[in-house]
Design a protein around this motif. Structure first.
Motif, PDB file in Angstrom:
ATOM      1  N   GLU A  37      73.949  54.376  50.743  1.00 20.60           N
ATOM      2  CA  GLU A  37      75.202  55.127  51.659  1.00 20.60           C
ATOM      3  C   GLU A  37      75.063  54.224  52.845  1.00 20.60           C
ATOM      4  O   GLU A  37      76.188  54.185  53.491  1.00 20.60           O
ATOM      5  CB  GLU A  37      74.457  56.460  51.781  1.00 20.60           C
ATOM      6  N   ILE A  38      73.854  53.896  53.241  1.00 24.40           N
ATOM      7  CA  ILE A  38      73.889  52.881  54.611  1.00 24.40           C
ATOM      8  C   ILE A  38      74.826  51.633  54.288  1.00 24.40           C
ATOM      9  O   ILE A  38      75.400  51.412  55.073  1.00 24.40           O
ATOM     10  CB  ILE A  38      72.353  52.565  54.765  1.00 24.40           C
ATOM     11  N   ASP A  39      74.868  51.033  53.038  1.00 23.74           N
ATOM     12  CA  ASP A  39      75.498  50.059  52.817  1.00 23.74           C
ATOM     13  C   ASP A  39      77.270  50.238  52.737  1.00 23.74           C
ATOM     14  O   ASP A  39      77.890  49.629  53.372  1.00 23.74           O
ATOM     15  CB  ASP A  39      75.268  49.602  51.177  1.00 23.74           C
ATOM     16  N   LEU A  47      78.940  49.018  62.764  1.00 23.98           N
ATOM     17  CA  LEU A  47      77.866  49.436  63.549  1.00 23.98           C
ATOM     18  C   LEU A  47      77.550  51.021  63.199  1.00 23.98           C
ATOM     19  O   LEU A  47      78.513  51.822  63.349  1.00 23.98           O
ATOM     20  CB  LEU A  47      78.284  49.126  65.003  1.00 23.98           C
ATOM     21  N   ILE A  48      76.426  51.092  62.894  1.00 22.24           N
ATOM     22  CA  ILE A  48      76.066  52.429  62.593  1.00 22.24           C
ATOM     23  C   ILE A  48      74.552  52.895  63.278  1.00 22.24           C
ATOM     24  O   ILE A  48      73.821  51.982  63.604  1.00 22.24           O
ATOM     25  CB  ILE A  48      75.864  52.968  61.011  1.00 22.24           C
ATOM     26  N   LYS A  49      74.382  54.234  63.354  1.00 21.46           N
ATOM     27  CA  LYS A  49      73.180  54.825  63.722  1.00 21.46           C
ATOM     28  C   LYS A  49      72.839  55.636  62.456  1.00 21.46           C
ATOM     29  O   LYS A  49      73.347  56.218  61.943  1.00 21.46           O
ATOM     30  CB  LYS A  49      73.428  55.737  64.879  1.00 21.46           C
ATOM     31  N   ILE A  50      71.523  55.367  62.402  1.00  9.40           N
ATOM     32  CA  ILE A  50      70.724  56.098  61.355  1.00  9.40           C
ATOM     33  C   ILE A  50      69.580  56.974  61.968  1.00  9.40           C
ATOM     34  O   ILE A  50      68.842  56.489  63.080  1.00  9.40           O
ATOM     35  CB  ILE A  50      69.902  55.050  60.485  1.00  9.40           C
ATOM     36  N   LEU A  71      70.128  44.475  53.235  1.00 13.21           N
ATOM     37  CA  LEU A  71      71.640  44.752  53.120  1.00 13.21           C
ATOM     38  C   LEU A  71      72.196  43.613  54.155  1.00 13.21           C
ATOM     39  O   LEU A  71      73.328  43.555  54.508  1.00 13.21           O
ATOM     40  CB  LEU A  71      71.843  46.215  54.029  1.00 13.21           C
ATOM     41  N   GLY A  72      71.267  42.684  54.621  1.00  8.39           N
ATOM     42  CA  GLY A  72      71.729  41.447  55.233  1.00  8.39           C
ATOM     43  C   GLY A  72      72.346  41.954  56.711  1.00  8.39           C
ATOM     44  O   GLY A  72      73.288  41.394  56.958  1.00  8.39           O
ATOM     45  N   ALA A  73      71.794  42.945  57.369  1.00 11.08           N
ATOM     46  CA  ALA A  73      72.145  43.386  58.635  1.00 11.08           C
ATOM     47  C   ALA A  73      71.236  42.810  59.848  1.00 11.08           C
ATOM     48  O   ALA A  73      70.182  42.451  59.498  1.00 11.08           O
ATOM     49  CB  ALA A  73      72.219  44.888  58.655  1.00 11.08           C
ATOM     50  N   ALA A  74      71.805  43.209  60.930  1.00 14.60           N
ATOM     51  CA  ALA A  74      71.037  42.823  62.126  1.00 14.60           C
ATOM     52  C   ALA A  74      70.665  44.081  62.930  1.00 14.60           C
ATOM     53  O   ALA A  74      71.231  45.021  63.040  1.00 14.60           O
ATOM     54  CB  ALA A  74      71.857  41.945  63.034  1.00 14.60           C
ATOM     55  N   PRO A  75      69.246  44.187  63.195  1.00 11.99           N
ATOM     56  CA  PRO A  75      68.670  45.163  63.947  1.00 11.99           C
ATOM     57  C   PRO A  75      69.143  45.006  65.339  1.00 11.99           C
ATOM     58  O   PRO A  75      69.066  43.970  65.918  1.00 11.99           O
ATOM     59  CB  PRO A  75      66.964  44.859  63.963  1.00 11.99           C
ATOM     60  N   VAL A  76      69.693  46.294  65.937  1.00 14.26           N
ATOM     61  CA  VAL A  76      70.375  46.230  67.469  1.00 14.26           C
ATOM     62  C   VAL A  76      69.308  46.902  68.186  1.00 14.26           C
ATOM     63  O   VAL A  76      68.840  46.483  69.076  1.00 14.26           O
ATOM     64  CB  VAL A  76      71.858  46.849  67.238  1.00 14.26           C
ATOM     65  N   GLN A  77      69.054  48.166  67.735  1.00 17.87           N
ATOM     66  CA  GLN A  77      68.044  49.063  68.700  1.00 17.87           C
ATOM     67  C   GLN A  77      67.420  49.867  67.780  1.00 17.87           C
ATOM     68  O   GLN A  77      67.605  50.684  66.821  1.00 17.87           O
ATOM     69  CB  GLN A  77      68.882  49.806  69.599  1.00 17.87           C
ATOM     70  N   HIS A  78      66.072  50.456  68.378  1.00 21.09           N
ATOM     71  CA  HIS A  78      65.207  51.044  67.737  1.00 21.09           C
ATOM     72  C   HIS A  78      64.686  52.005  68.754  1.00 21.09           C
ATOM     73  O   HIS A  78      63.915  51.501  69.379  1.00 21.09           O
ATOM     74  CB  HIS A  78      63.966  50.652  66.831  1.00 21.09           C
ATOM     75  N   ILE A  79      65.071  53.106  68.884  1.00 23.13           N
ATOM     76  CA  ILE A  79      64.786  54.139  69.836  1.00 23.13           C
ATOM     77  C   ILE A  79      64.518  55.619  69.661  1.00 23.13           C
ATOM     78  O   ILE A  79      65.364  56.113  69.083  1.00 23.13           O
ATOM     79  CB  ILE A  79      66.020  54.128  71.092  1.00 23.13           C
ATOM     80  N   GLY A  80      63.237  55.670  69.664  1.00 21.94           N
ATOM     81  CA  GLY A  80      62.778  56.889  69.051  1.00 21.94           C
ATOM     82  C   GLY A  80      63.020  57.178  67.692  1.00 21.94           C
ATOM     83  O   GLY A  80      62.827  56.333  66.903  1.00 21.94           O
TER      84      GLY A  80
END
Length: 113
Positions: A37-39, A47-50, A71-80
């Motif tokens: 589903e994320i893929d 650009l998605i939020k999980i 998934l070959g993605a880039a981490p943008v932000q981890h907040i809470g």
């Protein structure tokens, strides 16, 4: 895993600010169905939020790293309990741009009256 420059990361954070989470990870963890589903969401939106339901910070970090690595993605932000992930759309999936039509020529019209 993709790497982003600080400028790219800042721009993506700004774009993600108004987004709602499109995928949730519950107590079952990061299952194959959740990864698919994320893929799918990354293919559709880039650009998605999980949202991660769980209190363990270590688990959230592990999910974040696993998603980006597999998934070959880039981490943008981890907040809470929110993870923001970005993956560019592959070139072959992008819609070809339509050639621009030339603007109509303006001609002088003589007044006949």
């Amino acid at each position: 895993m993709l790497q982003l420059s600080p400028i790219e990361r800042r721009e993506l954070k700004a774009r993600a600010h108004s987004l709602n989470p499109v995928v949730s990870i519950s107590e079952n963890g990061l299952t194959d169905a959740v990864m698919r589903e994320i893929d799918v969401c990354l293919k559709a939106h880039e650009l998605i939020k999980i949202r991660v339901y769980g209190d363990s910070r270590e688990d959230r970090i592990a999910y974040y790293e696993q998603i980006c690595a597999e998934l070959g993605a880039a981490p943008v932000q981890h907040i809470g309990k929110l993870l923001v992930v970005w993956r560019p759309e592959p070139e072959e999936n992008k819609a070809p741009s339509k050639p621009r039509r030339a603007a109509p020529r303006r001609t002088k019209r003589s007044f006949q009256g």
